[in-house]
Enzyme design. Sequence first.
Site: not given
Ligand code: GLY
Length: 369
Positions: A230, A240, A251, A248, A120, A255, A244, A269, A184, A142
Amino acid sequence: MIQKTKVNLGDRSYDIIIGENLIDNAGGYIKPFLNRAKTVIITDQNVAHHQLGRLEESLHNIDFTTIILPPGESTKSFAQAEDLLNQLLALKLERSDTIIAFGGGVIGDLVGFVASIYLRGIDFIQIPTTLLAQVDSSVGGKTGINSNFGKNLIGSFWQPRLVLIDVTTLDTLNIRQVIAGYAEVVKYGLIDDADFFKWLEDNGHDLISGSIEQQRSLRTEAILKSCTAKARVVGQDEKETGNRALLNLGHTFAHALEAENGYNDALYHGEAVAMGIILAFELSLKMGLCQQHDVERIKTHFKTINTKQISQFDFHVDHLLEHMKGDKKMSDGKLTFVVARAIGGAYLSNEVDMNDVRAVLNHSFKKGS
Ligand code: GLY
């Protein structure tokens, strides 16, 4: 010089430490986070080949096991997650133990996800070894794996206890990976820091292929700037629900390009992100938001540092639009795009006319227009 920045999330706050040769002292940085002198390093074959010895040698008086996984995106799978969980169980790792993700985005995402569900949830430390992971994926919590339905669709928000960034790990990275990760970095300038974009225009070339001293010091500066940006965003919007999503930028397009390319190595990527950023600014131009001059500056910069160009691919526009509709950022049947009024002036919009998106794609790709 060692640089430090921080993600502020109350009692889950953590430091991001950046510098040269930090791996050779990693044991000293890691030890305060271990409840007992035992850990597991999880890495991939490429990182193991170039860097693992340095990390292992630094772990004085710490009992460790190393698990080496195959490199590449296919490692972010249910099968690998299950296998890793079973290995940790067999090692009798306890809930108060801490594991180490040592590698690029694939290792960081997989290990973070496994840490979030093992017993957990246990602690983990990120030691990212690619530029992309150092400026983006290792920070912010993430985590995830891929499914047949798409990338990163299964995962969790699970923050690391520490991010330890050694820029010298980039010395053994191939140049294509460095350039891909650099997209990035550019992203942070384009979102809300026009001065940083200007700095990248002036220094990006040397950062990528200058002398080793230039590379290391410029990379340290750019990583610090990126991680600080960041960390600020994540500290304000961890899950997000708002800003946040600005991270993106490019992105949604990226994607779709990656999905249409079948997630294979012909398009990394970061390379797709560079193309996606250009498309996002072309969309902003089409919507009457930014100026042609902004788009040209971005295109020129990416060309200068030698990213893959959109013109090298010919994707089917209908297919790309279809992939976009499967994006996990879809809300109430609408896609949220990051658009921009200028370099450094990005914002979120769910009022984008898909005819404008189609027109922008038609301009780049002939098929399906
Ligand atoms: N890579 C985008 C984020 O971590 O929100």
